[in-house]
Design a protein around this motif. Structure first.
Motif, mmCIF file in Angstrom:
data_model
loop_
_atom_site.group_PDB
_atom_site.id
_atom_site.type_symbol
_atom_site.label_atom_id
_atom_site.label_comp_id
_atom_site.label_asym_id
_atom_site.label_seq_id
_atom_site.Cartn_x
_atom_site.Cartn_y
_atom_site.Cartn_z
ATOM 1 N N CYS A 20 0.816 -1.215 0.000
ATOM 2 C CA CYS A 20 0.000 0.000 0.000
ATOM 3 C C CYS A 20 0.845 1.258 0.000
ATOM 4 O O CYS A 20 0.337 2.336 -0.248
ATOM 5 N N GLY A 21 2.115 1.153 0.268
ATOM 6 C CA GLY A 21 2.957 2.323 0.443
ATOM 7 C C GLY A 21 3.534 2.909 -0.823
ATOM 8 O O GLY A 21 4.212 3.915 -0.773
ATOM 9 N N GLY A 22 3.286 2.331 -1.981
ATOM 10 C CA GLY A 22 3.822 2.866 -3.225
ATOM 11 C C GLY A 22 3.214 4.206 -3.569
ATOM 12 O O GLY A 22 2.112 4.534 -3.162
ATOM 13 N N THR A 23 3.933 5.035 -4.323
ATOM 14 C CA THR A 23 3.423 6.354 -4.679
ATOM 15 C C THR A 23 2.381 6.286 -5.770
ATOM 16 O O THR A 23 1.546 7.167 -5.874
ATOM 17 N N GLY A 24 2.441 5.265 -6.623
ATOM 18 C CA GLY A 24 1.451 5.132 -7.677
ATOM 19 C C GLY A 24 1.572 6.188 -8.753
ATOM 20 O O GLY A 24 0.689 6.338 -9.576
ATOM 21 N N VAL A 68 -0.323 23.595 -9.413
ATOM 22 C CA VAL A 68 0.222 23.812 -8.079
ATOM 23 C C VAL A 68 -0.936 23.893 -7.100
ATOM 24 O O VAL A 68 -1.891 24.632 -7.313
ATOM 25 N N TYR A 69 -0.849 23.124 -6.027
ATOM 26 C CA TYR A 69 -1.885 23.105 -5.000
ATOM 27 C C TYR A 69 -1.400 23.865 -3.767
ATOM 28 O O TYR A 69 -0.278 23.662 -3.306
ATOM 29 N N GLU A 70 -2.266 24.776 -3.261
ATOM 30 C CA GLU A 70 -1.966 25.512 -2.038
ATOM 31 C C GLU A 70 -3.092 25.293 -1.046
ATOM 32 O O GLU A 70 -4.264 25.486 -1.364
ATOM 33 N N ASN A 71 -2.732 24.907 0.153
ATOM 34 C CA ASN A 71 -3.683 24.681 1.238
ATOM 35 C C ASN A 71 -3.702 25.942 2.097
ATOM 36 O O ASN A 71 -2.739 26.228 2.791
ATOM 37 N N THR A 72 -4.785 26.729 2.035
ATOM 38 C CA THR A 72 -4.822 27.989 2.767
ATOM 39 C C THR A 72 -5.459 27.886 4.147
ATOM 40 O O THR A 72 -5.176 28.698 5.012
ATOM 41 N N GLN A 86 -3.498 13.889 -8.434
ATOM 42 C CA GLN A 86 -3.760 13.851 -6.995
ATOM 43 C C GLN A 86 -2.666 14.653 -6.312
ATOM 44 O O GLN A 86 -1.486 14.327 -6.410
ATOM 45 N N LEU A 87 -3.069 15.741 -5.651
ATOM 46 C CA LEU A 87 -2.129 16.622 -4.975
ATOM 47 C C LEU A 87 -2.549 16.807 -3.527
ATOM 48 O O LEU A 87 -3.737 16.735 -3.205
ATOM 49 N N ASP A 88 -1.576 17.075 -2.678
ATOM 50 C CA ASP A 88 -1.847 17.387 -1.275
ATOM 51 C C ASP A 88 -0.677 18.211 -0.758
ATOM 52 O O ASP A 88 0.161 18.657 -1.538
ATOM 53 N N THR A 89 -0.607 18.408 0.547
ATOM 54 C CA THR A 89 0.466 19.245 1.080
ATOM 55 C C THR A 89 1.843 18.618 0.896
ATOM 56 O O THR A 89 2.838 19.322 0.802
ATOM 57 N N LYS A 90 1.912 17.304 0.815
ATOM 58 C CA LYS A 90 3.190 16.615 0.629
ATOM 59 C C LYS A 90 3.640 16.635 -0.833
ATOM 60 O O LYS A 90 4.812 16.787 -1.130
ATOM 61 N N HIS A 91 2.714 16.424 -1.757
ATOM 62 C CA HIS A 91 2.972 16.447 -3.202
ATOM 63 C C HIS A 91 2.121 17.578 -3.774
ATOM 64 O O HIS A 91 0.983 17.363 -4.178
ATOM 65 N N SER A 92 2.692 18.778 -3.823
ATOM 66 C CA SER A 92 1.881 19.966 -4.100
ATOM 67 C C SER A 92 1.894 20.433 -5.549
ATOM 68 O O SER A 92 1.222 21.408 -5.876
ATOM 69 N N SER A 93 2.620 19.757 -6.441
ATOM 70 C CA SER A 93 2.579 20.180 -7.845
ATOM 71 C C SER A 93 2.844 19.004 -8.761
ATOM 72 O O SER A 93 3.484 18.023 -8.383
#
Length: 127
Positions: A20-24, A68-72, A86-93
């Protein structure tokens, strides 16, 4: 015997977690690409509690764009399965090249509370 079963169960748990830990993340053959491509445009998506900063975002078909994803405010993410995004704070672009026109639903990929299911926007890919 019990000790052997415990070791077997622990080993199985480790194997499941490792799978389950792969980045995909990989370049797909459907025209989408990873961050190795050179983007000619940039799109910034901002998220705050239970909403994205725009109801829709526009891209051009065949044009590489760095998203680019920004979490405000709060803890959120971006998910658009049809664009392999799929983006989040860890993978933001990520750089993608949309290969088909259409409207694609964008949702929050991180459970963020009672308004999570209404946190939806659109990415519109134009010819």
């Amino acid at each position: 015997m019990k000790k052997g079963m415990a070791w077997l169960a622990a080993l199985m748990l480790i194997l499941v977690l490792a799978a389950c830990g792969g980045t995909g993340q990989s370049a797909e053959s459907n025209g989408e690409s990873d961050s190795n491509a050179t983007a000619s445009e940039e799109l910034v998506i901002k998220a705050s509690n239970y909403k994205f900063d725009q109801p829709e975002y526009h891209l051009k078909k065949g044009v590489p764009v760095k998203i680019v994803y920004e979490n405000t405010n709060g803890n959120h993410g971006v998910l658009v399965p049809e664009l392999n995004l799929q983006l989040d704070t860890k993978h933001s672009s990520k750089v993608i090249t949309p290969d088909k026109a259409g409207e694609f639903e964008m949702s929050c990929s991180v459970f963020c509370g009672s308004g999570h299911s209404s946190m939806i926007s659109k990415i519109i890919v134009e010819e």
